[in-house]
Enzyme design. Structure first.
Site, PDB file in Angstrom:
ATOM      1  N   ARG A 148       0.810  -1.212   0.000  1.00 36.93           N
ATOM      2  CA  ARG A 148       0.000   0.000   0.000  1.00 36.93           C
ATOM      3  C   ARG A 148       0.852   1.274   0.000  1.00 36.93           C
ATOM      4  O   ARG A 148       1.904   1.324   0.614  1.00 36.93           O
ATOM      5  CB  ARG A 148      -0.926   0.017   1.224  1.00 36.93           C
ATOM      6  N   HIS A 173      -0.844  -2.481  -4.592  1.00 37.77           N
ATOM      7  CA  HIS A 173      -0.273  -3.389  -5.597  1.00 37.77           C
ATOM      8  C   HIS A 173      -0.201  -2.781  -6.997  1.00 37.77           C
ATOM      9  O   HIS A 173      -0.446  -3.461  -7.993  1.00 37.77           O
ATOM     10  CB  HIS A 173      -1.047  -4.694  -5.624  1.00 37.77           C
ATOM     11  N   HIS A 278       2.949 -12.954  -5.227  1.00 46.31           N
ATOM     12  CA  HIS A 278       1.770 -13.039  -4.357  1.00 46.31           C
ATOM     13  C   HIS A 278       1.162 -14.443  -4.343  1.00 46.31           C
ATOM     14  O   HIS A 278      -0.068 -14.602  -4.321  1.00 46.31           O
ATOM     15  CB  HIS A 278       0.724 -12.024  -4.804  1.00 46.31           C
ATOM     16  N   ASP A 358      -1.959  -9.550   8.327  1.00 49.75           N
ATOM     17  CA  ASP A 358      -1.724  -8.918   7.031  1.00 49.75           C
ATOM     18  C   ASP A 358      -0.746  -7.774   7.287  1.00 49.75           C
ATOM     19  O   ASP A 358      -1.069  -6.606   7.153  1.00 49.75           O
ATOM     20  CB  ASP A 358      -3.032  -8.404   6.426  1.00 49.75           C
ATOM     21  N   GLU A 426       5.172 -12.526   1.113  1.00 43.23           N
ATOM     22  CA  GLU A 426       5.506 -11.533   0.097  1.00 43.23           C
ATOM     23  C   GLU A 426       6.796 -10.828   0.511  1.00 43.23           C
ATOM     24  O   GLU A 426       6.775  -9.880   1.302  1.00 43.23           O
ATOM     25  CB  GLU A 426       4.358 -10.544  -0.060  1.00 43.23           C
TER      26      GLU A 426
END
Length: 460
Positions: A148, A173, A278, A358, A426
């Site tokens: 982000r 992304h 991803h 996350d 990631e």
């Protein structure tokens, strides 16, 4: 990228054998034994060379908004001497599937994905003009900026650059049409050796990519940079033309190498870049259901907590004493739901904001190494015995537990995907780095080249 744009010379560490290195990396007495055993079983030496095949995948589609002319997408299948197989698509430089053996030799695909090109176009990360806007980004090569960027804007070159806003108030992304939505090209034939096979995919991201033609000499890629329910707006997009190559390699040690290279083609403009993969992993098999019992280790003593919009606050917080402490291997559950220390604690509040994990972990640079790469994370499925070790030269890893899979997507084997059925590692720079000067820089200066390598090493 001032500090990370330098070329890295990969060299093998000969002071420690692969089996011992894997054992140390995964951790735990039982895992030491099983990992050492795997070096003489699923990862044992074999004589046959890996193979690669290519076939058309789906009907021609246009690489919108770069082009309106339909072109063919291809699928490359890489197979090693143990039967491990990786399928890669030129659409999005996507990893469609990763098939690996368990401790009994049974093969399973452990990567979430879709069966058809149509499903990828319509569901993997479609733009806001699609009724399926959003998407899970299954297996995509993410860029120009993975993760982000707060408010969809950042300052560089004495200019405030603005981007499409596609994730709350943020750009995620790369914007509406990131690298995972474009058709990549294979500029040269695959490379085969006696122990590995590789294919390189290339994409040219233009100056003003994802913008509305506001920068001098740029085209209109996004006439509207807001979602349809918001007030229409225009944006600059990303500065500078960026040429990107991603080389995917499968070797006979069941290692999946991803090497990134990005060159800033502009003579004067700097840009930002943050590339990652991803892939969603479930080591029991992509259709096996909940992955909460899989055992995770993350080689990080700290992480970057976020605000309500999932943007890092700038604080580097210790993981000790929180559910985010994966320095010792443990299952995803119950940590993913752990508010036993109190609802107002940092750990509980972070889990509530993200609906699970996350977050970006700040990787340690200590510990075992492979090809000059640092240990990032490990995963193990107790039932199948499959193990994954992640090695990288990046400073962070986003561990995401598929929090927003809500039962509306049907995967590659015909099964519905739901929350906590997989997780991502990631490897990347930190979220919102262009706006946070205390984070490692993601700037790539004019004429400079960024390189990075991540290895996903499998065993059983």
């Amino acid at each position: 990228m001032r500090e990370i744009g330098r070329q890295r010379r990969l060299r093998w560490r000969t002071s420690i054998g692969l089996a011992a290195m894997l054992a140390v990396a995964v951790g735990g007495a039982g895992l030491v034994a099983t990992t050492s055993a795997s070096a003489s079983s699923s990862n044992a030496h074999c004589n046959s060379s890996p193979t690669i095949t290519v076939e058309p995948f789906g009907s021609p589609v246009a690489d919108t908004p770069y082009s309106s002319t339909p072109e063919q997408t291809f699928r490359y299948t890489l197979t090693n001497c143990h039967g491990m197989q990786i399928r890669l698509l030129t659409y999005g430089a996507i990893t469609q599937s990763i098939t690996v053996p368990d401790e009994h030799g049974h093969m399973a695909n452990i990567a979430l994905g879709f069966a058809t090109l149509s499903d990828y176009v319509n569901f993997v990360s479609p733009p806001p003009t699609s009724p399926n806007f959003g998407g899970p980004y299954f297996g995509e090569t993410i860029g120009r900026y993975g993760n982000r960027i707060a408010g969809g804007k950042f300052k560089l070159n004495g200019t405030t650059y603005t981007l499409p806003v596609n994730n709350g108030p943020n750009s995620l992304h790369g914007g509406f049409v990131g690298f995972g939505n474009h058709i990549w090209h294979v500029p040269s034939p695959p490379v085969k050796t006696g122990s590995s096979v590789s294919v390189t995919m290339k994409l040219v991201s233009p100056n003003g990519d994802e913008g509305s033609g506001l920068l001098p000499g740029t085209k209109v890629y996004e006439p509207n940079c807001a979602i349809p329910t918001a007030t229409a707006t225009k944006c600059t997009g990303y500065p500078a033309q960026l040429t990107v190559w991603v080389t995917f390699t499968l070797d006979n040690h069941n290692r999946f190498w991803i090497r990134y290279k990005a060159h800033n083609d502009d003579k004067s403009l700097s840009t930002v870049v943050n590339l990652t993969n991803h892939t969603y992993f479930n080591l029991a098999g992509e259709a096996s259901g909940d992955a909460g019992n899989q055992v995770i280790r993350i080689n990080a003593n700290s992480f970057t907590p976020t605000d309500a919009n999932l943007i890092p606050t700038g604080v580097i917080a210790p993981v000790a004493g929180t559910p985010f402490d994966f320095t010792t291997p443990k299952p995803i559950r119950p940590s993913i739901t752990d508010c036993t220390a109190g609802i107002n604690t940092l750990g509980c509040q972070q889990l509530l904001l993200a609906h699970g994990f996350d977050h970006n972990w700040v990787l340690n640079t200590t510990g075992p190494k492979l090809a000059d790469l640092n240990l990032a994370a490990t995963a193990r499925d107790p039932a199948s015995g499959r193990k994954l070790i992640v090695w990288t030269d990046q400073p962070g890893v986003q561990f995401y537990t598929s929090n927003f899979l809500n039962g509306t997507l049907v995967g590659i084997s015909g099964h519905i995907y739901r929350q906590t059925q997989a997780y991502t590692f990631e490897t990347q720079h930190f979220p919102d780095s262009p706006n946070q000067s205390s984070f490692p820089s993601t700037e790539l200066d004019a004429g400079k080249t960024f390189t990075s390598t991540t290895i996903f090493a499998f065993s059983s």
